[in-house]
Write a protein that holds these residues in place. Structure first.
Motif, PDB file in Angstrom:
ATOM      1  N   LEU A  17       0.906  -1.110  -0.142  1.00  0.00           N
ATOM      2  CA  LEU A  17      -0.012   0.039  -0.035  1.00  0.00           C
ATOM      3  C   LEU A  17       0.826   1.205  -0.097  1.00  0.00           C
ATOM      4  O   LEU A  17       2.110   1.233   0.307  1.00  0.00           O
ATOM      5  CB  LEU A  17      -1.057  -0.027   1.110  1.00  0.00           C
ATOM      6  CG  LEU A  17      -0.325   0.212   2.414  1.00  0.00           C
ATOM      7  CD1 LEU A  17      -1.478   0.527   3.751  1.00  0.00           C
ATOM      8  CD2 LEU A  17       0.423  -1.070   2.960  1.00  0.00           C
ATOM      9  N   SER A  18       0.357   2.280  -0.368  1.00  0.00           N
ATOM     10  CA  SER A  18       0.769   3.596  -0.421  1.00  0.00           C
ATOM     11  C   SER A  18       0.599   4.542   1.102  1.00  0.00           C
ATOM     12  O   SER A  18      -0.008   3.967   1.804  1.00  0.00           O
ATOM     13  CB  SER A  18       0.422   4.434  -1.502  1.00  0.00           C
ATOM     14  OG  SER A  18      -1.096   4.899  -1.221  1.00  0.00           O
ATOM     15  N   GLY A  19       1.396   5.576   1.238  1.00  0.00           N
ATOM     16  CA  GLY A  19       1.141   6.284   2.346  1.00  0.00           C
ATOM     17  C   GLY A  19      -0.117   6.919   2.435  1.00  0.00           C
ATOM     18  O   GLY A  19      -0.707   6.845   3.500  1.00  0.00           O
ATOM     19  N   LYS A  20      -0.730   7.096   1.148  1.00  0.00           N
ATOM     20  CA  LYS A  20      -2.116   7.506   1.236  1.00  0.00           C
ATOM     21  C   LYS A  20      -2.985   6.470   1.428  1.00  0.00           C
ATOM     22  O   LYS A  20      -4.108   6.812   2.571  1.00  0.00           O
ATOM     23  CB  LYS A  20      -2.736   8.040  -0.061  1.00  0.00           C
ATOM     24  CG  LYS A  20      -4.116   8.464   0.078  1.00  0.00           C
ATOM     25  CD  LYS A  20      -4.627   9.210  -1.432  1.00  0.00           C
ATOM     26  CE  LYS A  20      -5.879   9.655  -1.467  1.00  0.00           C
ATOM     27  NZ  LYS A  20      -6.931   8.781  -1.045  1.00  0.00           N
ATOM     28  N   ASP A  21      -2.761   5.361   1.158  1.00  0.00           N
ATOM     29  CA  ASP A  21      -3.603   4.173   1.724  1.00  0.00           C
ATOM     30  C   ASP A  21      -3.536   3.922   3.218  1.00  0.00           C
ATOM     31  O   ASP A  21      -4.513   3.567   3.647  1.00  0.00           O
ATOM     32  CB  ASP A  21      -3.284   2.938   0.849  1.00  0.00           C
ATOM     33  CG  ASP A  21      -3.314   3.000  -0.693  1.00  0.00           C
ATOM     34  OD1 ASP A  21      -4.154   3.442  -0.852  1.00  0.00           O
ATOM     35  OD2 ASP A  21      -2.617   2.184  -1.487  1.00  0.00           O
ATOM     36  N   LEU A  22      -2.490   4.300   3.626  1.00  0.00           N
ATOM     37  CA  LEU A  22      -2.173   3.641   5.093  1.00  0.00           C
ATOM     38  C   LEU A  22      -3.115   4.977   5.927  1.00  0.00           C
ATOM     39  O   LEU A  22      -3.682   4.294   6.937  1.00  0.00           O
ATOM     40  CB  LEU A  22      -0.649   4.001   5.538  1.00  0.00           C
ATOM     41  CG  LEU A  22      -0.361   3.831   7.094  1.00  0.00           C
ATOM     42  CD1 LEU A  22      -0.525   2.206   7.171  1.00  0.00           C
ATOM     43  CD2 LEU A  22       0.942   4.101   7.563  1.00  0.00           C
ATOM     44  N   PHE A  23      -2.834   6.223   5.540  1.00  0.00           N
ATOM     45  CA  PHE A  23      -3.639   7.138   6.339  1.00  0.00           C
ATOM     46  C   PHE A  23      -5.176   6.948   5.963  1.00  0.00           C
ATOM     47  O   PHE A  23      -5.999   7.137   6.959  1.00  0.00           O
ATOM     48  CB  PHE A  23      -3.326   8.714   5.408  1.00  0.00           C
ATOM     49  CG  PHE A  23      -2.096   9.231   6.097  1.00  0.00           C
ATOM     50  CD1 PHE A  23      -2.189   9.908   7.507  1.00  0.00           C
ATOM     51  CD2 PHE A  23      -1.012   9.102   5.546  1.00  0.00           C
ATOM     52  CE1 PHE A  23      -0.964  10.490   7.827  1.00  0.00           C
ATOM     53  CE2 PHE A  23       0.165   9.591   6.133  1.00  0.00           C
ATOM     54  CZ  PHE A  23       0.119  10.329   7.353  1.00  0.00           C
ATOM     55  N   ASP A  24      -5.643   6.475   4.837  1.00  0.00           N
ATOM     56  CA  ASP A  24      -7.006   6.079   4.629  1.00  0.00           C
ATOM     57  C   ASP A  24      -7.530   4.776   5.657  1.00  0.00           C
ATOM     58  O   ASP A  24      -8.596   5.049   6.361  1.00  0.00           O
ATOM     59  CB  ASP A  24      -7.381   5.535   3.133  1.00  0.00           C
ATOM     60  CG  ASP A  24      -7.398   6.823   2.206  1.00  0.00           C
ATOM     61  OD1 ASP A  24      -7.463   7.940   2.603  1.00  0.00           O
ATOM     62  OD2 ASP A  24      -7.037   6.492   1.200  1.00  0.00           O
ATOM     63  N   LEU A  25      -6.750   3.821   5.839  1.00  0.00           N
ATOM     64  CA  LEU A  25      -6.841   2.706   6.568  1.00  0.00           C
ATOM     65  C   LEU A  25      -7.030   3.386   8.182  1.00  0.00           C
ATOM     66  O   LEU A  25      -8.044   2.900   8.830  1.00  0.00           O
ATOM     67  CB  LEU A  25      -5.751   1.753   6.802  1.00  0.00           C
ATOM     68  CG  LEU A  25      -5.758   0.747   5.444  1.00  0.00           C
ATOM     69  CD1 LEU A  25      -4.703  -0.178   5.415  1.00  0.00           C
ATOM     70  CD2 LEU A  25      -7.015  -0.076   5.555  1.00  0.00           C
ATOM     71  N   ALA A  26      -6.132   4.150   8.470  1.00  0.00           N
ATOM     72  CA  ALA A  26      -6.212   4.894   9.944  1.00  0.00           C
ATOM     73  C   ALA A  26      -7.592   5.477  10.251  1.00  0.00           C
ATOM     74  O   ALA A  26      -8.302   5.487  11.179  1.00  0.00           O
ATOM     75  CB  ALA A  26      -5.200   5.635  10.143  1.00  0.00           C
ATOM     76  N   ALA A  27      -7.977   6.289   9.179  1.00  0.00           N
ATOM     77  CA  ALA A  27      -9.275   7.202   9.121  1.00  0.00           C
ATOM     78  C   ALA A  27     -10.601   6.217   9.298  1.00  0.00           C
ATOM     79  O   ALA A  27     -11.583   6.623   9.846  1.00  0.00           O
ATOM     80  CB  ALA A  27      -9.249   8.026   7.864  1.00  0.00           C
ATOM     81  N   GLN A  28     -10.171   4.953   8.745  1.00  0.00           N
ATOM     82  CA  GLN A  28     -11.322   3.978   8.804  1.00  0.00           C
ATOM     83  C   GLN A  28     -11.323   3.311   9.929  1.00  0.00           C
ATOM     84  O   GLN A  28     -12.274   2.264  10.364  1.00  0.00           O
ATOM     85  CB  GLN A  28     -11.358   3.212   7.577  1.00  0.00           C
ATOM     86  CG  GLN A  28     -11.294   3.744   6.302  1.00  0.00           C
ATOM     87  CD  GLN A  28     -10.899   2.865   5.144  1.00  0.00           C
ATOM     88  OE1 GLN A  28     -10.854   1.583   5.151  1.00  0.00           O
ATOM     89  NE2 GLN A  28     -10.869   3.520   3.829  1.00  0.00           N
TER      90      GLN A  28
END
Length: 293
Positions: free
Chosen positions: A189-200
């Protein structure tokens, strides 16, 4: 000021433009040559093309590496080995037939923000460039602080704890690496993906994102109380993330609550310029180098 030729040397491409006193003209990019000879041929040709259309008064260059302003030598190391450890500035000036200024790319980006971007209302700032590592710049009274060994702004080397540096703890690629190590079955995953997962609400992603925020907050807190800048400006791709500043500020408040005597709250903002920052900052460096306005 009269027109300036601009060059931003990057590992994969070299950007060219002309500064006409108001903005960038003829802005374009070409692949970075693989040899020194091809590099000199390319930049000499591009400057000659500029001179045919504009009465250039000089050429301002943004470069990777530790640019020694006294000798015109690019010290240190970068993704372009052939630009290092010889008097490149004077050789380019001879080839161009024009005055040449050179400055490190992160320093150029900081000067751009200071001149007309996120730091235009201050005299001093710390600029952090957050990518695969953390670099940046320190500016006092509108001038770069290069440091005794040209390491001013190398914030990524700061130790955040006994386990890692700011580059190892405060960047998205590092956070992704930690997440994947703790979750070996997870897909890449990308950095953006990681932030999205955290937000979820993903607990493992949240842990790594919080580690990133805390490392950046601790680094910024330490820089505030070391240099006391008026602003801390953050650049790099991560600066586009709207969650970044709130996350950092939340962690800064935790640190300030722990250190009761800490009365100053760092003024943390994201950069205004992105792709144009290095070129715009090279203009400011040329003006400072030759005292031309």
């Amino acid at each position: 000021m009269q027109p300036l030729g601009l060059i931003d040397i990057g590992g994969t491409s070299i950007k060219f433009a002309v500064w006409d006193g108001q903005g960038l003209q003829a802005h374009h990019a070409l692949p970075t040559p693989t040899t020194k000879a091809a590099f000199f041929e390319l930049v000499t040709h591009e400057v000659a093309e500029m001179k045919q259309q504009w009465p250039l008064v000089g050429v301002a260059i943004s470069s990777p590496g530790a640019v020694n302003k006294l000798t015109g030598v690019v010290e240190g190391a970068s993704a372009i080995p052939y630009i290092h450890n010889f008097p490149i500035q004077s050789e380019l000036a001879e080839k161009f037939g024009l005055p040449v200024s050179m400055e490190n790319d992160a320093n150029c980006a900081a000067l751009a923000e200071l001149a007309s971007g996120a730091g235009k209302d201050v005299d001093s700032l710390v600029f952090l460039v957050i990518g695969t590592g953390v670099g940046g710049s320190v500016i006092f009274n509108h001038h770069i602080w290069h440091g005794a060994h040209l390491f001013g702004g190398e914030f990524g080397f700061m130790l955040m704890n006994d386990q890692g540096t700011l580059s190892e703890l405060g960047t998205a690629p590092a956070a992704v690496k930690r997440y994947l190590k703790a979750n070996p079955t997870a897909k890449k995953l990308s950095g953006k993906d990681l932030f999205d997962l955290a937000a979820q609400g993903d607990a493992a992603a949240t842990k790594e994102v919080d580690t990133l925020y805390h490392a950046l907050a601790l680094g910024i807190y330490n820089l505030q109380y070391s240099f006391d800048p008026e602003k801390v400006v953050i650049g790099g791709a991560i600066s586009n993330n709207p969650q970044l500043i709130p996350g950092i500020e939340r962690e800064i408040e935790k640190i300030r609550a722990q250190v009761k005597i800490a009365s100053i709250k760092p003024n943390v903002v994201t950069c205004q310029y992105h792709d144009e920052a290095n070129l715009r900052g090279a203009v400011v460096d040329f003006e400072q180098t030759y005292d031309r306005v």
